[in-house]
Design a protein around this motif. Structure first.
Motif, PDB file in Angstrom:
ATOM      1  N   ARG A   1      11.622  13.885  -0.265  1.00 47.48           N
ATOM      2  CA  ARG A   1      10.291  14.421  -0.596  1.00 47.48           C
ATOM      3  C   ARG A   1      10.413  15.394  -1.765  1.00 47.48           C
ATOM      4  O   ARG A   1      11.284  16.261  -1.768  1.00 47.48           O
ATOM      5  CB  ARG A   1       9.696  15.139   0.612  1.00 47.48           C
ATOM      6  CG  ARG A   1       8.227  15.533   0.432  1.00 47.48           C
ATOM      7  CD  ARG A   1       7.702  16.383   1.584  1.00 47.48           C
ATOM      8  NE  ARG A   1       7.786  15.754   2.878  1.00 47.48           N
ATOM      9  CZ  ARG A   1       6.785  15.102   3.482  1.00 47.48           C
ATOM     10  NH1 ARG A   1       5.618  14.981   2.887  1.00 47.48           N
ATOM     11  NH2 ARG A   1       6.957  14.591   4.681  1.00 47.48           N
ATOM     12  N   THR A   2       9.546  15.243  -2.745  1.00 49.49           N
ATOM     13  CA  THR A   2       9.539  16.155  -3.892  1.00 49.49           C
ATOM     14  C   THR A   2       8.563  17.303  -3.639  1.00 49.49           C
ATOM     15  O   THR A   2       7.783  17.269  -2.680  1.00 49.49           O
ATOM     16  CB  THR A   2       9.122  15.424  -5.184  1.00 49.49           C
ATOM     17  OG1 THR A   2       7.730  15.072  -5.092  1.00 49.49           O
ATOM     18  CG2 THR A   2       9.984  14.186  -5.435  1.00 49.49           C
ATOM     19  N   SER A   3       8.568  18.276  -4.522  1.00 46.85           N
ATOM     20  CA  SER A   3       7.648  19.409  -4.382  1.00 46.85           C
ATOM     21  C   SER A   3       6.192  18.972  -4.543  1.00 46.85           C
ATOM     22  O   SER A   3       5.281  19.671  -4.100  1.00 46.85           O
ATOM     23  CB  SER A   3       7.989  20.504  -5.393  1.00 46.85           C
ATOM     24  OG  SER A   3       7.920  19.983  -6.712  1.00 46.85           O
TER      25      SER A   3
ATOM     26  N   LEU B   1       9.358  16.514   7.479  1.00 44.27           N
ATOM     27  CA  LEU B   1      10.352  15.539   7.013  1.00 44.27           C
ATOM     28  C   LEU B   1      10.641  15.728   5.532  1.00 44.27           C
ATOM     29  O   LEU B   1       9.742  15.700   4.700  1.00 44.27           O
ATOM     30  CB  LEU B   1       9.872  14.112   7.274  1.00 44.27           C
ATOM     31  CG  LEU B   1      10.903  13.027   6.958  1.00 44.27           C
ATOM     32  CD1 LEU B   1      12.128  13.149   7.870  1.00 44.27           C
ATOM     33  CD2 LEU B   1      10.275  11.645   7.091  1.00 44.27           C
ATOM     34  N   GLN B   2      11.916  15.921   5.213  1.00 49.19           N
ATOM     35  CA  GLN B   2      12.351  16.100   3.828  1.00 49.19           C
ATOM     36  C   GLN B   2      13.138  14.910   3.299  1.00 49.19           C
ATOM     37  O   GLN B   2      13.124  14.641   2.103  1.00 49.19           O
ATOM     38  CB  GLN B   2      13.197  17.371   3.702  1.00 49.19           C
ATOM     39  CG  GLN B   2      12.430  18.639   4.016  1.00 49.19           C
ATOM     40  CD  GLN B   2      11.216  18.804   3.119  1.00 49.19           C
ATOM     41  OE1 GLN B   2      11.320  18.779   1.899  1.00 49.19           O
ATOM     42  NE2 GLN B   2      10.039  18.932   3.719  1.00 49.19           N
ATOM     43  N   GLU B   3      13.841  14.204   4.194  1.00 49.04           N
ATOM     44  CA  GLU B   3      14.642  13.062   3.766  1.00 49.04           C
ATOM     45  C   GLU B   3      14.593  11.957   4.814  1.00 49.04           C
ATOM     46  O   GLU B   3      14.612  12.230   6.014  1.00 49.04           O
ATOM     47  CB  GLU B   3      16.097  13.475   3.535  1.00 49.04           C
ATOM     48  CG  GLU B   3      16.246  14.367   2.309  1.00 49.04           C
ATOM     49  CD  GLU B   3      17.630  14.947   2.142  1.00 49.04           C
ATOM     50  OE1 GLU B   3      18.190  14.808   1.043  1.00 49.04           O
ATOM     51  OE2 GLU B   3      18.137  15.558   3.109  1.00 49.04           O
ATOM     52  N   TYR B   4      14.532  10.715   4.318  1.00 41.83           N
ATOM     53  CA  TYR B   4      14.541   9.527   5.173  1.00 41.83           C
ATOM     54  C   TYR B   4      15.632   8.607   4.649  1.00 41.83           C
ATOM     55  O   TYR B   4      15.583   8.175   3.495  1.00 41.83           O
ATOM     56  CB  TYR B   4      13.178   8.842   5.133  1.00 41.83           C
ATOM     57  CG  TYR B   4      13.089   7.550   5.915  1.00 41.83           C
ATOM     58  CD1 TYR B   4      13.524   7.480   7.239  1.00 41.83           C
ATOM     59  CD2 TYR B   4      12.551   6.408   5.345  1.00 41.83           C
ATOM     60  CE1 TYR B   4      13.420   6.296   7.964  1.00 41.83           C
ATOM     61  CE2 TYR B   4      12.442   5.221   6.061  1.00 41.83           C
ATOM     62  CZ  TYR B   4      12.881   5.168   7.368  1.00 41.83           C
ATOM     63  OH  TYR B   4      12.787   3.998   8.079  1.00 41.83           O
ATOM     64  N   LEU B   5      16.618   8.338   5.492  1.00 38.41           N
ATOM     65  CA  LEU B   5      17.727   7.480   5.116  1.00 38.41           C
ATOM     66  C   LEU B   5      17.551   6.101   5.734  1.00 38.41           C
ATOM     67  O   LEU B   5      17.324   5.988   6.941  1.00 38.41           O
ATOM     68  CB  LEU B   5      19.060   8.050   5.608  1.00 38.41           C
ATOM     69  CG  LEU B   5      19.830   8.965   4.667  1.00 38.41           C
ATOM     70  CD1 LEU B   5      18.996  10.134   4.231  1.00 38.41           C
ATOM     71  CD2 LEU B   5      21.119   9.404   5.305  1.00 38.41           C
ATOM     72  N   ILE B   6      17.669   5.092   4.903  1.00 35.43           N
ATOM     73  CA  ILE B   6      17.716   3.713   5.350  1.00 35.43           C
ATOM     74  C   ILE B   6      19.119   3.212   5.037  1.00 35.43           C
ATOM     75  O   ILE B   6      19.538   3.211   3.883  1.00 35.43           O
ATOM     76  CB  ILE B   6      16.653   2.850   4.644  1.00 35.43           C
ATOM     77  CG1 ILE B   6      15.250   3.335   5.007  1.00 35.43           C
ATOM     78  CG2 ILE B   6      16.840   1.381   5.002  1.00 35.43           C
ATOM     79  CD1 ILE B   6      14.132   2.616   4.287  1.00 35.43           C
TER      80      ILE B   6
END
Length: 187
Positions: A149-151, A131-136
């Motif tokens: 998500r950052t490095s 998972l790299q991005e979660y949109l609400i």
């Protein structure tokens, strides 16, 4: 007669049982929870996002999915039905029952699920290495909160409002806010 909330299952037993049900149920650590129907605005926004993703991801290895396909979060012993998700992982293309490696998950808020979508569900989702991005998506506020998500494996909030395009860096695409909220009357 037992209700879904009273039944305890293993993950495999849940999958077998869920295949025989007429309604959807999420699974968390042995317990199942019946899903309720969504309001029209919720469905429209989910469809808008899924449609935008489908158009922009055509001819790529990434595939969008809508809320009828389960997401397995093995590290949380859970199965969820996100409103929209995208997987670019080859193993997910072969699995007919659920996704395990999404790069993007979208949850459209409703009054009954907002706290869980922001809290316990997001905590479970963060355990997914893919998972790299979660949109609400908050329909009333016309707002999209994109947790990226950052490095360093931290989660950074990018807040999208008004006429700004929602940038999805994990997929290399943008979706205009007007497209996300198309056919939604202002509050």
């Amino acid at each position: 007669m037992q209700t879904a909330e009273q039944i305890r299952f293993s993950a495999e037993d849940y999958l077998t049982w869920e295949d025989t049900q007429t309604e959807k149920h999420e699974f968390i650590s042995g317990e199942v929870f019946a899903m309720t129907g969504a309001r029209q605005d919720h469905v429209i926004v989910s469809l808008n996002i899924a449609s935008a993703l489908k158009q922009r991801l055509r001819d790529t290895p990434s595939r969008p999915y809508i809320s009828d396909l389960k997401l397995r979060v093995k590290a949380s012993d859970a199965f969820f039905y996100p409103d929209v998700m995208v997987s670019c992982h080859a193993d997910d293309l072969k699995n007919a029952r659920f996704i395990e490696h999404p790069s993007l998950i979208v949850e459209v808020l409703s009054d009954s699920t907002a706290a869980f979508d922001r809290g316990g569900k997001f905590a479970a989702y963060r355990k997914l290495a893919s998972l790299q991005e979660y949109l609400i998506v908050d329909i009333e506020a016309r707002r999209v909160e994109c947790f990226r998500r950052t490095s360093d494996n931290d989660w950074l909030l990018h807040d999208y409002v008004d006429a700004v395009d929602c940038e999805l860096t994990s997929l290399g695409i943008e979706i205009p806010m007007a497209e996300i909220f198309e056919d939604i009357e202002p509050a």
